[in-house]
Design an enzyme around this catalytic site. Structure first.
Site, mmCIF file in Angstrom:
data_model
loop_
_atom_site.group_PDB
_atom_site.id
_atom_site.type_symbol
_atom_site.label_atom_id
_atom_site.label_comp_id
_atom_site.label_asym_id
_atom_site.label_seq_id
_atom_site.Cartn_x
_atom_site.Cartn_y
_atom_site.Cartn_z
ATOM 1 N N ARG A 35 -14.804 30.229 -3.865
ATOM 2 C CA ARG A 35 -15.818 29.011 -3.551
ATOM 3 C C ARG A 35 -17.013 29.412 -4.502
ATOM 4 O O ARG A 35 -17.626 28.727 -4.956
ATOM 5 C CB ARG A 35 -16.383 29.358 -2.035
ATOM 6 C CG ARG A 35 -15.181 28.517 -1.217
ATOM 7 C CD ARG A 35 -15.842 28.222 -0.056
ATOM 8 N NE ARG A 35 -14.873 27.541 0.977
ATOM 9 C CZ ARG A 35 -15.256 27.269 2.160
ATOM 10 N NH1 ARG A 35 -16.027 28.291 2.766
ATOM 11 N NH2 ARG A 35 -14.386 26.337 2.825
ATOM 12 N N LYS A 196 -7.249 23.950 15.351
ATOM 13 C CA LYS A 196 -8.510 23.137 15.878
ATOM 14 C C LYS A 196 -7.829 21.792 16.283
ATOM 15 O O LYS A 196 -7.935 20.907 15.686
ATOM 16 C CB LYS A 196 -9.345 23.134 14.790
ATOM 17 C CG LYS A 196 -10.044 24.424 14.436
ATOM 18 C CD LYS A 196 -11.367 24.026 13.372
ATOM 19 C CE LYS A 196 -11.748 25.238 12.764
ATOM 20 N NZ LYS A 196 -11.516 25.230 11.257
ATOM 21 N N GLY A 349 -8.954 26.133 4.311
ATOM 22 C CA GLY A 349 -8.818 27.594 3.998
ATOM 23 C C GLY A 349 -7.322 28.092 3.958
ATOM 24 O O GLY A 349 -6.753 28.812 3.252
ATOM 25 N N GLY A 372 -12.587 20.117 6.500
ATOM 26 C CA GLY A 372 -12.939 18.993 7.236
ATOM 27 C C GLY A 372 -13.438 18.009 6.514
ATOM 28 O O GLY A 372 -13.113 16.780 6.676
#
Ligand code: AMP
Length: 392
Positions: A35, A196, A349, A372
């Site tokens: 990142r 999730k 990720g 997301g």
């Protein structure tokens, strides 16, 4: 047309750059700096143009508290090594000390602010906080695609006070993902996995009308297995999810999309790489056992389904791939996606880590820095951090 960094006058200007330095870290050591490296084109460009660069990011979820383990100081230090020049660091993101540090900047200097989320006002998009951030600079740049689906002060509110342009990373993300939204080559498949479940269930629903094949894996799949009337033992599951899964099966029929869920699984008697394991068809999962990966028949089914695809979107692992004994499903999908001739987009990720580990990352058309955010973009939603960019 939204304003982008190359259309912005930056020489001698103080530029507030929202980056996403929320990197994996263990005991203060950065374990993957992707990142940070992804933001280098924007940072180096601004340095070369003689801008005074202020970098701001969040790290983890400190929820308004100053949690030392969520400090951005290690990221500032690491960035300084990457760009081979000093990066000043100030232990807050607003207030007198920060203003002084900004005043001391010379053209080409870089200053990193402390974790924006040490202030709750960041995630609440508080206008006063956004104004204080904006007061530090002449212009703002959003290069944090990974948080552009969030209504945060540093990605949305700040643009009410100063012009905000897309950085090179954000621009690249928008261009690459737009190709899949605007002119997707068909047939198109989405592979959704991970844990999730509640978050991603709405994603599945929104993507169903857009795809020809929807492939489900990971903890998510348990709801579908249970919805078929199968026992799922002690697998990851939340009450009520099987009803949602049943609805999704109906939605897939209406949309004419093929919905693929596991037919067999690797089950274990504990959540551990040392647990006893066996491979069973989903109809034969016993009490005391949990699903931790898709099984070999499912792997084959998924790989075959992906073969004719022209566009593939992947987010979320097929199993608990961090443990070697439950990584085969994720690895098989990683390989199939990487070896496909389709336009391939991988986000999140864990899926990105699986692709990197396979050594096939360079075969992917676009690896997104936002999990997301990339899904919401692909669902066709307008991300608040992109909507907030100034017009060119
Ligand atoms: P997410 O953040 O939603 O992409 O979820 C990623 C996590 O899902 C990884 O840490 C995996 O270990 C986990 N995961 C994948 N499959 C399962 C499963 N069957 N049971 C429990 N966790 C899982």
């Amino acid at each position: 047309m939204k304003l982008t960094i190359d259309g912005l006058q930056v020489d001698n200007k103080t530029v507030f750059v929202r980056v996403d330095f929320n990197v994996p870290m263990k005991d203060g050591v950065i374990t993957d700096d992707t990142r940070i490296r992804s933001a280098l084109p924007t940072i180096n460009y601004l340095i070369e143009k003689g801008a005074k660069v202020i970098l701001a990011s969040h790290f983890g979820r400190p929820k308004g508290e100053r949690k030392p383990e969520m400090s951005l100081a290690p990221c500032a230090k690491h960035l300084s090594e990457l760009i081979n020049k000093p990066v000043a660091f100030v232990d807050d993101c607003i207030g007198h000390k920060v203003e002084e540090a900004v005043k001391a900047l010379q053209p080409g200097d870089v200053l990193m602010l402390e974790n924006l989320r040490y202030h709750n006002e960041e995630t609440k998009n508080d206008p006063e906080f956004a104004k204080q951030l904006a007061s530090l600079a002449d212009v703002a740049i959003n290069d944090a695609f990974g948080v552009s689906h969030r209504n945060a002060a540093s990605v949305v509110g700040i643009a009410d006070y100063i012009p905000m342009a897309a950085g090179f990373l954000l621009k690249k993300e928008i261009e690459a993902l737009s190709a899949a939204v605007v002119h997707p080559k068909t047939p198109m498949a989405a592979i959704i996995g991970g844990a999730k479940v509640t978050d991603k269930i709405s994603v599945i629903s929104n993507l169903l009308p857009k795809v020809d094949v929807m492939i489900i894996g990971g903890g998510m799949a348990n709801a579908f297995i249970k919805a078929q009337g199968c026992n799922i033992g002690s697998s990851l599951f939340e009450e009520g999810q099987e009803a949602i899964a049943t609805d999704l099966v109906m939605e897939a029929r209406v949309a004419g999309a093929k919905l693929l869920t596991p037919i067999d699984a690797v089950v274990a008697d504990a959540f551990s790489n040392d647990a006893n394991t066996k491979i069973v068809d989903v109809e034969n999962i016993e009490d005391g056992w949990m699903v931790l990966d898709i099984g070999p028949k499912t792997r084959e089914l998924y790989v075959e389904a992906l073969a004719p695809m022209k566009t593939i979107i992947w987010n979320g692992p097929m199993g608990v791939f961090e443990m070697e004994n439950f990584a085969a499903g994720t690895n098989a999908v990683a390989k199939a996606v990487a070896e496909s001739d389709a336009m391939t987009i991988v986000g999140g990720g864990d899926s990105v880590a699986a692709i990197e580990k396979s050594g096939l990352a360079d075969k992917i058309s676009h690896i997104s820095t936002g999990g997301g955010a990339s899904l919401e973009f692909l669902e066709g939603k307008i991300l608040p951090g992109i909507a907030a960019l100034s017009e060119a």
